[in-house]
Write a protein that holds these residues in place. Structure first.
Motif, PDB file in Angstrom:
ATOM      1  N   PHE A 182       8.626   3.786  12.390  1.00 53.69           N
ATOM      2  CA  PHE A 182       9.419   4.825  11.721  1.00 53.69           C
ATOM      3  C   PHE A 182      10.886   4.421  11.815  1.00 53.69           C
ATOM      4  O   PHE A 182      11.372   4.105  12.898  1.00 53.69           O
ATOM      5  N   GLY A 183      11.558   4.399  10.670  1.00 49.37           N
ATOM      6  CA  GLY A 183      12.965   3.971  10.666  1.00 49.37           C
ATOM      7  C   GLY A 183      13.916   5.155  10.758  1.00 49.37           C
ATOM      8  O   GLY A 183      13.704   6.172  10.086  1.00 49.37           O
TER       9      GLY A 183
ATOM     10  N   ASN B  84      20.727   3.606   0.811  1.00 49.61           N
ATOM     11  CA  ASN B  84      19.741   3.559  -0.275  1.00 49.61           C
ATOM     12  C   ASN B  84      18.967   2.248  -0.242  1.00 49.61           C
ATOM     13  O   ASN B  84      17.754   2.219  -0.449  1.00 49.61           O
ATOM     14  N   PHE B  85      19.675   1.157   0.050  1.00 49.68           N
ATOM     15  CA  PHE B  85      19.025  -0.160   0.125  1.00 49.68           C
ATOM     16  C   PHE B  85      17.987  -0.168   1.259  1.00 49.68           C
ATOM     17  O   PHE B  85      16.863  -0.632   1.104  1.00 49.68           O
ATOM     18  N   ILE B  86      18.383   0.374   2.411  1.00 49.64           N
ATOM     19  CA  ILE B  86      17.463   0.426   3.561  1.00 49.64           C
ATOM     20  C   ILE B  86      16.251   1.304   3.233  1.00 49.64           C
ATOM     21  O   ILE B  86      15.116   0.953   3.542  1.00 49.64           O
ATOM     22  N   LYS B  87      16.521   2.426   2.571  1.00 48.83           N
ATOM     23  CA  LYS B  87      15.428   3.338   2.208  1.00 48.83           C
ATOM     24  C   LYS B  87      14.419   2.628   1.323  1.00 48.83           C
ATOM     25  O   LYS B  87      13.218   2.706   1.542  1.00 48.83           O
ATOM     26  N   SER B  88      14.919   1.900   0.313  1.00 52.23           N
ATOM     27  CA  SER B  88      13.961   1.234  -0.585  1.00 52.23           C
ATOM     28  C   SER B  88      13.262   0.080   0.141  1.00 52.23           C
ATOM     29  O   SER B  88      12.085  -0.183  -0.104  1.00 52.23           O
ATOM     30  N   THR B  89      13.960  -0.586   1.082  1.00 51.66           N
ATOM     31  CA  THR B  89      13.295  -1.640   1.865  1.00 51.66           C
ATOM     32  C   THR B  89      12.149  -1.030   2.682  1.00 51.66           C
ATOM     33  O   THR B  89      11.040  -1.571   2.712  1.00 51.66           O
ATOM     34  N   CYS B  90      12.423   0.092   3.352  1.00 52.84           N
ATOM     35  CA  CYS B  90      11.379   0.758   4.155  1.00 52.84           C
ATOM     36  C   CYS B  90      10.204   1.114   3.255  1.00 52.84           C
ATOM     37  O   CYS B  90       9.040   0.912   3.614  1.00 52.84           O
ATOM     38  N   HIS B  91      10.514   1.663   2.082  1.00 50.52           N
ATOM     39  CA  HIS B  91       9.473   2.077   1.150  1.00 50.52           C
ATOM     40  C   HIS B  91       8.578   0.881   0.782  1.00 50.52           C
ATOM     41  O   HIS B  91       7.360   0.964   0.849  1.00 50.52           O
ATOM     42  N   GLU B  92       9.224  -0.243   0.438  1.00 53.26           N
ATOM     43  CA  GLU B  92       8.467  -1.454   0.066  1.00 53.26           C
ATOM     44  C   GLU B  92       7.584  -1.941   1.217  1.00 53.26           C
ATOM     45  O   GLU B  92       6.511  -2.487   1.018  1.00 53.26           O
ATOM     46  N   LEU B  93       8.072  -1.759   2.454  1.00 52.92           N
ATOM     47  CA  LEU B  93       7.335  -2.260   3.623  1.00 52.92           C
ATOM     48  C   LEU B  93       6.306  -1.257   4.153  1.00 52.92           C
ATOM     49  O   LEU B  93       5.602  -1.529   5.122  1.00 52.92           O
ATOM     50  N   GLY B  94       6.260  -0.075   3.542  1.00 51.16           N
ATOM     51  CA  GLY B  94       5.303   0.956   3.970  1.00 51.16           C
ATOM     52  C   GLY B  94       5.717   1.655   5.252  1.00 51.16           C
ATOM     53  O   GLY B  94       4.886   2.133   6.014  1.00 51.16           O
ATOM     54  N   ILE B  95       7.046   1.710   5.498  1.00 49.60           N
ATOM     55  CA  ILE B  95       7.544   2.366   6.718  1.00 49.60           C
ATOM     56  C   ILE B  95       8.245   3.674   6.335  1.00 49.60           C
ATOM     57  O   ILE B  95       9.112   3.681   5.466  1.00 49.60           O
TER      58      ILE B  95
ATOM     59  N   GLU C 203      17.328 -12.773   2.053  1.00 48.88           N
ATOM     60  CA  GLU C 203      16.525 -11.631   1.600  1.00 48.88           C
ATOM     61  C   GLU C 203      17.348 -10.643   0.769  1.00 48.88           C
ATOM     62  O   GLU C 203      16.960  -9.490   0.606  1.00 48.88           O
ATOM     63  N   ASN C 204      18.486 -11.112   0.297  1.00 47.22           N
ATOM     64  CA  ASN C 204      19.364 -10.312  -0.583  1.00 47.22           C
ATOM     65  C   ASN C 204      19.854  -9.009   0.039  1.00 47.22           C
ATOM     66  O   ASN C 204      20.004  -8.003  -0.648  1.00 47.22           O
ATOM     67  N   PHE C 205      20.031  -9.025   1.328  1.00 47.92           N
ATOM     68  CA  PHE C 205      20.573  -7.843   1.996  1.00 47.92           C
ATOM     69  C   PHE C 205      21.987  -7.588   1.482  1.00 47.92           C
ATOM     70  O   PHE C 205      22.776  -8.525   1.344  1.00 47.92           O
ATOM     71  N   SER C 206      22.276  -6.308   1.182  1.00 50.35           N
ATOM     72  CA  SER C 206      23.613  -6.027   0.638  1.00 50.35           C
ATOM     73  C   SER C 206      24.595  -5.861   1.800  1.00 50.35           C
ATOM     74  O   SER C 206      24.654  -4.812   2.440  1.00 50.35           O
ATOM     75  N   PHE C 207      25.297  -6.920   2.101  1.00 48.69           N
ATOM     76  CA  PHE C 207      26.237  -6.904   3.234  1.00 48.69           C
ATOM     77  C   PHE C 207      27.362  -5.897   2.990  1.00 48.69           C
ATOM     78  O   PHE C 207      27.864  -5.773   1.874  1.00 48.69           O
ATOM     79  N   GLN C 208      27.705  -5.215   4.049  1.00 47.38           N
ATOM     80  CA  GLN C 208      28.801  -4.232   3.980  1.00 47.38           C
ATOM     81  C   GLN C 208      30.125  -4.975   3.803  1.00 47.38           C
ATOM     82  O   GLN C 208      30.425  -5.886   4.574  1.00 47.38           O
ATOM     83  N   GLU C 209      30.870  -4.569   2.774  1.00 47.52           N
ATOM     84  CA  GLU C 209      32.141  -5.276   2.563  1.00 47.52           C
ATOM     85  C   GLU C 209      33.253  -4.713   3.447  1.00 47.52           C
ATOM     86  O   GLU C 209      34.124  -5.427   3.919  1.00 47.52           O
ATOM     87  N   THR C 210      33.207  -3.395   3.684  1.00 44.48           N
ATOM     88  CA  THR C 210      34.263  -2.788   4.496  1.00 44.48           C
ATOM     89  C   THR C 210      33.893  -2.870   5.970  1.00 44.48           C
ATOM     90  O   THR C 210      32.766  -2.549   6.348  1.00 44.48           O
ATOM     91  N   GLU C 211      34.832  -3.273   6.765  1.00 44.79           N
ATOM     92  CA  GLU C 211      34.613  -3.304   8.212  1.00 44.79           C
ATOM     93  C   GLU C 211      34.884  -1.922   8.788  1.00 44.79           C
ATOM     94  O   GLU C 211      35.707  -1.177   8.241  1.00 44.79           O
ATOM     95  N   CYS C 212      34.234  -1.593   9.893  1.00 43.06           N
ATOM     96  CA  CYS C 212      34.520  -0.311  10.529  1.00 43.06           C
ATOM     97  C   CYS C 212      35.987  -0.317  10.966  1.00 43.06           C
ATOM     98  O   CYS C 212      36.439  -1.268  11.603  1.00 43.06           O
ATOM     99  N   PRO C 213      36.749   0.741  10.619  1.00 45.49           N
ATOM    100  CA  PRO C 213      38.166   0.755  10.996  1.00 45.49           C
ATOM    101  C   PRO C 213      38.395   0.752  12.508  1.00 45.49           C
ATOM    102  O   PRO C 213      39.481   0.443  12.978  1.00 45.49           O
ATOM    103  N   TYR C 214      37.349   1.096  13.267  1.00 45.83           N
ATOM    104  CA  TYR C 214      37.513   1.147  14.731  1.00 45.83           C
ATOM    105  C   TYR C 214      37.145  -0.180  15.406  1.00 45.83           C
ATOM    106  O   TYR C 214      37.125  -0.256  16.627  1.00 45.83           O
ATOM    107  N   ILE C 215      36.840  -1.196  14.591  1.00 49.18           N
ATOM    108  CA  ILE C 215      36.375  -2.457  15.175  1.00 49.18           C
ATOM    109  C   ILE C 215      37.387  -3.032  16.168  1.00 49.18           C
ATOM    110  O   ILE C 215      37.027  -3.655  17.157  1.00 49.18           O
TER     111      ILE C 215
END
Ligand code: SF4
Ligand code: ZN
Length: 319
Positions: free
Chosen positions: A79-80, A97-108, A226-238
């Motif tokens: 369970f994710g 949304n990308f993670i949600k559709s990945t989970c859906h494709e993987l049956g999770i 695997e075409n993961f959509s990398f986050q372009e913005t860094e966390c401002p608290y990094i």
């Protein structure tokens, strides 16, 4: 064209520094999967009946964990959980949304929650109130964020009757954490980090890190392939991330220029050295006290937990 050092048939696309091999996509993915399986078997991380909550940060590591776990364990027992930190301009709808559709494709099955929804204050709010009270940063956003996310994973795992929580910590993360605790001389914490350690409260769910022998550059490469959509913005608290961790990271990079498998060797050695201590401690589990404010487990000798302490220190003059 350079051929794969393992199969000798397909084109090599990745140079694996620690083995000196050039691998094709198939052989590289298989190598990573085998190293995950090796850790899982060695430390009994996953048993057939386990129900596992996967902590999904939206970063590449948790994506890679999601990608491999269903090949190792029944997807209906996974369970994710995605956790939104509540950081302006950082939490992206597209990633979720990308993670949600990945989970859906993987049956999770998966769901999303936020630090604010479960624990009342977002990371931004925590920082805002703190600045208002002290005029400066006393506690970093990362400290609050890390404690809050760990707590939420534990709370969700309990309420969804999951008996394990899997996170995407990779080899680099694990070695840095081990080294930080060695430098602090915190042997108990070192023992607790070992994969064989047991939990010391019925309220705590055992955490597992199946990617602990996979290099960060390897998870980045898999995510990219695997075409993961990398986050372009860094966390401002990094910039508030603990400096000791950054320094250790730089030091390890220098060491690995000379010995590219240094991190793997270090982890293996330390795991072996710690194992007898872990077994002794496991024989005599401590029943951790519960926080008088929230009821969650806290460290021995404490009345309140670290999280309630953070909230109290931030809010005393606010409400
Ligand atoms: Fe949280 Fe710090 Fe990571 Fe930002 S950089 S998401 S505050 S741990
Ligand atoms: Zn508490």
């Amino acid at each position: 064209m350079t051929l794969c050092s393992r199969c000798g048939r397909r084109e090599a696309i990745v140079y694996q520094r620690h083995t000196g091999m050039r691998l094709c996509k198939n052989c590289f993915f298989e190598d990573v999967k085998q190293r995950i399986l090796e850790q899982i078997k060695k430390y009994n991380m996953i048993l057939p009946g386990d129900r596992i909550l996967i902590g999904i940060s939206g970063g590449k590591d948790s994506f890679v964990l999601l990608r491999f776990l269903p090949e190792i364990h029944t997807p209906s027992k996974l369970f994710g959980l995605m956790i939104e930190e509540g950081i302006r301009d950082y939490n992206r709808v597209e990633t979720f949304n990308f993670i949600k559709s990945t989970c859906h494709e993987l049956g999770i099955d998966c769901t999303i929650t936020s630090i604010k929804e479960v624990l009342r204050y977002s990371v931004d709010e925590f920082m805002f109130f703190q600045m208002k009270k002290y005029g400066s940063i006393k506690i970093s956003a990362c400290t609050f964020c890390g404690i809050a996310r760990r707590r939420i994973l534990n709370i969700y795992a309990r309420s969804y009757s999951m008996n394990k929580v899997a996170t995407g910590h990779n080899l680099d993360d694990e070695v840095q954490t081990y080294l930080i605790n060695i430098l602090r001389g915190d042997i108990m914490r070192l023992v607790q980090l070992h994969p064989l350690s047991v939990v010391h409260s019925p309220l705590l769910i055992k955490r597992i890190k199946p990617l602990r022998t996979i290099y960060e550059y390897e998870t980045a490469f898999i995510a990219y392939m695997e075409n993961f959509s990398f986050q372009e913005t860094e966390c401002p608290y990094i910039v508030q991330r603990p400096t000791l961790r950054s320094k250790i990271r730089e030091l390890i990079r220098e060491i690995e220029k000379v010995n590219p498998s240094a991190q793997l060797e270090f982890l293996k050695e330390l795991d072996n050295v710690l194992e007898p201590l872990v077994k002794i401690r496991n024989r005599d589990p401590v029943n951790l006290p519960q926080c008088v404010k929230c009821g969650e487990p806290t460290a021995p000798g404490r009345n309140t937990c670290k999280f309630c302490e953070l909230i109290d220190s931030m809010l005393n003059t606010q409400y």
